[in-house]
Design an enzyme around this catalytic site. Sequence first.
Site, PDB file in Angstrom:
ATOM      1  N   ASN A 178       2.497  10.271   2.876  1.00 60.86           N
ATOM      2  CA  ASN A 178       2.839   8.826   4.018  1.00 60.86           C
ATOM      3  C   ASN A 178       3.820   7.977   3.053  1.00 60.86           C
ATOM      4  OD1 ASN A 178       3.181   7.504   5.210  1.00 60.86           O
ATOM      5  ND2 ASN A 178       1.059   6.121   5.040  1.00 60.86           N
ATOM      6  N   LYS A 209       5.601   6.008   3.648  1.00 58.98           N
ATOM      7  CA  LYS A 209       5.648   4.073   4.380  1.00 58.98           C
ATOM      8  C   LYS A 209       7.018   3.695   4.281  1.00 58.98           C
ATOM      9  CE  LYS A 209       1.026   4.025   2.444  1.00 58.98           C
ATOM     10  NZ  LYS A 209      -0.154   3.579   2.013  1.00 58.98           N
ATOM     11  N   HIS A 247      -3.172   3.561  10.982  1.00 54.77           N
ATOM     12  CA  HIS A 247      -3.163   2.879   9.812  1.00 54.77           C
ATOM     13  C   HIS A 247      -3.552   1.589   9.330  1.00 54.77           C
ATOM     14  CE1 HIS A 247      -1.775   2.934   5.370  1.00 54.77           C
ATOM     15  NE2 HIS A 247      -1.934   3.872   5.305  1.00 54.77           N
ATOM     16  N   GLU A 274      -3.050  -0.474   7.125  1.00 58.65           N
ATOM     17  CA  GLU A 274      -1.385  -1.365   7.389  1.00 58.65           C
ATOM     18  C   GLU A 274      -0.921  -1.968   8.526  1.00 58.65           C
ATOM     19  OE1 GLU A 274       0.832   0.987   4.373  1.00 58.65           O
ATOM     20  OE2 GLU A 274      -0.754   1.047   2.760  1.00 58.65           O
ATOM     21  N   GLU A 287      -9.904   6.670   4.989  1.00 56.55           N
ATOM     22  CA  GLU A 287      -8.970   6.172   4.606  1.00 56.55           C
ATOM     23  C   GLU A 287      -9.435   4.328   4.459  1.00 56.55           C
ATOM     24  OE1 GLU A 287      -4.525   7.132   3.333  1.00 56.55           O
ATOM     25  OE2 GLU A 287      -4.796   5.984   5.979  1.00 56.55           O
ATOM     26  N   GLY A 319      -3.483   2.722  -2.138  1.00 56.59           N
ATOM     27  CA  GLY A 319      -2.803   1.723  -3.161  1.00 56.59           C
ATOM     28  C   GLY A 319      -3.525   0.640  -4.415  1.00 56.59           C
ATOM     29  N   SER A 368      -5.621   6.890  -2.996  1.00 57.35           N
ATOM     30  CA  SER A 368      -5.210   6.612  -4.287  1.00 57.35           C
ATOM     31  C   SER A 368      -6.276   8.910  -4.380  1.00 57.35           C
ATOM     32  CB  SER A 368      -5.825   5.932  -5.078  1.00 57.35           C
ATOM     33  OG  SER A 368      -6.081   4.138  -5.536  1.00 57.35           O
TER      34      SER A 368
HETATM   35  P1  PGA Z   1      -2.450   5.164  -1.329  1.00 54.09           P
HETATM   36  O1  PGA Z   1      -1.738   5.197   0.208  1.00 54.09           O
HETATM   37  O2  PGA Z   1      -2.203   6.869  -1.274  1.00 54.09           O
HETATM   38  O3  PGA Z   1      -1.001   5.297  -2.299  1.00 54.09           O
HETATM   39  O4  PGA Z   1      -3.556   4.829  -1.719  1.00 54.09           O
HETATM   40  C1  PGA Z   1      -2.710   6.203   1.255  1.00 54.09           C
HETATM   41  C2  PGA Z   1      -1.967   5.772   2.019  1.00 54.09           C
HETATM   42  O5  PGA Z   1      -1.883   4.645   2.606  1.00 54.09           O
HETATM   43  O6  PGA Z   1      -2.009   6.471   3.522  1.00 54.09           O
END
Ligand code: PGA
Length: 261
Positions: A9, A11, A95, A97, A167, A173, A213
């Site tokens: 992803n 982003k 997601h 976010e 997640e 993140g 992460s």
């Molecule tokens: P990350 O993001 O691996 O940077 O924690 C995962 C995601 O948001 O899908």
Amino acid sequence: MRKIIIVGNWKMNKTVAESVELAQKIVIGCERHKDVTVVIAPTYLALAKVSEVVKGTTVKLAAQDVHWSDSGAFTGKISADMLRDIGVEYVIVGHSEQRAHFSETNASVNMKVQQLLSYKMTPIICIGETLSERNNGNLEEILAAQIFGAYKGIAPSNAFRTVIAYEPIWAIGTGNTASNEEAQHAHQLVRKLLVKRFGVIVANSICIQYGGSMKPENAYGLLTQKDVDGGLIGAAALSVEGFLGIVSLAVQIGTEVRSEP
Ligand code: PGA
């Protein structure tokens, strides 16, 4: 048997040229990796160019979101039809976010899932709890609301064609990955909720990815958990080494049979 699925992803990162370059390197690195499904999700802007790069290769294309309508007055939005037209097969929906910053709800996730399934595309349905929800003992309740909400009105015959990404929000993140045991516990819970919703056969066929992460250093432990069927990767997916490092561990684990729940 569930095939491991690794999704990058990207982003809101990378220009079109940078996206094409990364996609080209990933394609080369995945040439012989047939036992693992590898998917990349660039920005909307880069999708068409990246689609030309992955066409006819083992790498599949995902979008990071979709609108639930066919077309119309929805400024700034993109339809399933437009995405499918340029070779997109998977779409990330719900997601955290999107939920936190752009008013995504379980109801809007459900509309997007319905729309994608009607276009024969695969939704990657993101679910997960905040740290306070976890600490307050609400993990199961949150996951149940997200799962039952996302799959409202979805027939078992269509549920087969979906992917879930668990997640934990506190791990996205932050560098704070869930431990292998925490991940397996939550995934087992997700599987149990899917059994409740669709029965054992469908529940056992749905891939449940872990996201938050994930990186080459922790991917092996996570991906070898019984109910962890892949990864949705953010930061580590932005570099060739990070993403291919995880893909090659997934290949190593391969189609090892993860025993049924
Ligand atoms: P990350 O993001 O691996 O940077 O924690 C995962 C995601 O948001 O899908």
